[in-house]
Motif scaffolding. Structure first.
Motif, PDB file in Angstrom:
ATOM      1  N   SER A   1       0.815  -1.217   0.000  1.00  0.00           N
ATOM      2  CA  SER A   1       0.000   0.000   0.000  1.00  0.00           C
ATOM      3  C   SER A   1       0.847   1.264   0.000  1.00  0.00           C
ATOM      4  N   LEU A   2       2.111   1.151   0.390  1.00  0.00           N
ATOM      5  CA  LEU A   2       2.997   2.318   0.441  1.00  0.00           C
ATOM      6  C   LEU A   2       3.864   2.453  -0.798  1.00  0.00           C
ATOM      7  N   LYS A   3       3.720   1.549  -1.766  1.00  0.00           N
ATOM      8  CA  LYS A   3       4.529   1.582  -2.986  1.00  0.00           C
ATOM      9  C   LYS A   3       3.729   2.177  -4.141  1.00  0.00           C
ATOM     10  N   PRO A   4       4.389   2.909  -5.058  1.00  0.00           N
ATOM     11  CA  PRO A   4       3.714   3.301  -6.296  1.00  0.00           C
ATOM     12  C   PRO A   4       3.617   2.093  -7.228  1.00  0.00           C
ATOM     13  N   MET A   5       2.740   2.157  -8.211  1.00  0.00           N
ATOM     14  CA  MET A   5       2.534   1.022  -9.098  1.00  0.00           C
ATOM     15  C   MET A   5       3.792   0.682  -9.890  1.00  0.00           C
TER      16      MET A   5
ATOM     17  N   GLN B   1       7.728  -4.261 -10.500  1.00  0.00           N
ATOM     18  CA  GLN B   1       9.034  -4.908 -10.501  1.00  0.00           C
ATOM     19  C   GLN B   1       8.990  -6.308  -9.909  1.00  0.00           C
ATOM     20  N   GLY B   2       7.941  -6.607  -9.160  1.00  0.00           N
ATOM     21  CA  GLY B   2       7.698  -7.976  -8.713  1.00  0.00           C
ATOM     22  C   GLY B   2       8.327  -8.380  -7.399  1.00  0.00           C
TER      23      GLY B   2
ATOM     24  N   LEU C   1      10.935  -3.628   0.967  1.00  0.00           N
ATOM     25  CA  LEU C   1      10.409  -2.389   1.522  1.00  0.00           C
ATOM     26  C   LEU C   1      10.283  -1.338   0.424  1.00  0.00           C
ATOM     27  N   PRO C   2       9.343  -0.420   0.551  1.00  0.00           N
ATOM     28  CA  PRO C   2       9.187   0.620  -0.490  1.00  0.00           C
ATOM     29  C   PRO C   2      10.409   1.532  -0.554  1.00  0.00           C
TER      30      PRO C   2
END
Length: 297
Positions: free
Chosen positions: A46-50, A55-56, A61-62
């Motif tokens: 939820s804390l990462k951009p698409m 990148q899989g 961690l983001p």
């Protein structure tokens, strides 16, 4: 008994790591990991951009944490044809949950009080019937209830879903409060009767103030059950009162545009947030209430 044969005090016992202790710790660690790993994946996703999610690397961690997905899930995620976020479902769930919890606890505690301390004619039969019905899957009752509420003119509405949750919560609430009140000293009840207190006076001034641990247990159970409900809210709440779980399903299963996994995870965490806060905020009372209600039945 000689000094050599006497057991060692607890403070002097050996604290060596035996194979049994190693096995116990390993079991606890694996169990905790099993339940915490999905939560970890949801939070970091939820804390990462698409672009980073594509990148899989699921467990990484983001690199650049952002709450944009949380803001979108709350304010502008599409829940079908409308894109007003999950906040509408949150408000609907509150409107459903608060009266359902209050009414079911009031009625259940009153019924449990009557069945535990008053000689109600047919009370044991009523209690046994409620317990039998409690173990019947509620899906069995959905169609008959739909027909009943359609015949009465209530249909799908906020009042309907509150009545439904109150009815399905009554057996459990009655069982909890009946066991708890039965565990209290009966001398309190008899003394109040000698002093001239009536049915409702004893209930309101003596029994309920002493039932705080059990009230907390009832609030946690009802809040969790009603908040997490999906099928009853979908069938009985009506289009204008769909709870948060239904809105979440619409967000996750939406086929419009790009599949935003970060928004899906953020919406899921927002949906689960209130029951978690309630449980962790009152966990000590929950354990006390369960133990108190299990003293005798």
């Amino acid at each position: 008994m000689t000094a050599a044969a006497q057991p060692l005090p607890a403070a002097r016992r050996s604290k060596r790591m035996t194979p049994a202790r190693w096995g116990l710790y390993a079991f606890i660690f694996i169990t905790a990991l099993y339940f915490l790993l999905p939560l970890y994946v949801m939070v970091v996703t939820s804390l990462k951009p698409m672009a980073e999610i594509r990148q899989g690397n699921l467990l990484a961690l983001p690199v650049a944490p952002s709450i944009d997905a949380w803001v979108k899930a709350w304010t502008s995620a599409c829940t079908g044809l409308t894109c007003q976020g999950i906040k509408i479902g949150f408000l609907n769930s509150l409107r459903i949950m608060v009266p359902s919890v209050v009414i079911s606890i009031l009625v259940g505690s009153l019924t449990g009080y009557a069945l535990s301390l008053w000689r109600v004619r047919g009370g044991n039969i009523l209690f046994g019937t409620m317990m039998v019905v409690a173990f019947i899957p509620y899906q069995v009752f959905i169609y008959p209830l739909v027909r009943v509420f359609s015949f009465t003119g209530l249909g799908q509405s906020l009042l309907t879903i509150v009545i439904i949750h109150t009815i399905f919560g009554l057996p459990t609430m009655t069982l909890l409060f009946r066991n708890y009140f039965a565990s209290l000293p009966v001398e309190l009840f008899k003394a109040a009767r000698v002093d001239g207190a009536g049915f409702y006076q004893i209930y309101a001034r003596i029994m309920m103030p002493m039932a705080t641990p059990m009230i907390v247990v009832a609030v946690i159970l009802q809040t969790t059950g009603i908040w997490n409900d999906f099928i009853l809210g979908l069938v009985f709440a009506g289009r204008d009162n769909l709870p948060m779980t239904v809105q979440l399903n619409n967000i996750v299963n939406s086929t419009q545009g790009e599949r935003a996994y970060n928004v899906d995870m953020a919406a899921t965490l927002l949906t689960a947030l209130l029951p978690l806060v309630v449980y962790f905020g009152s966990g000590r009372w929950f354990v006390r209430g369960i133990a108190a209600g299990a003293v005798k039945g």
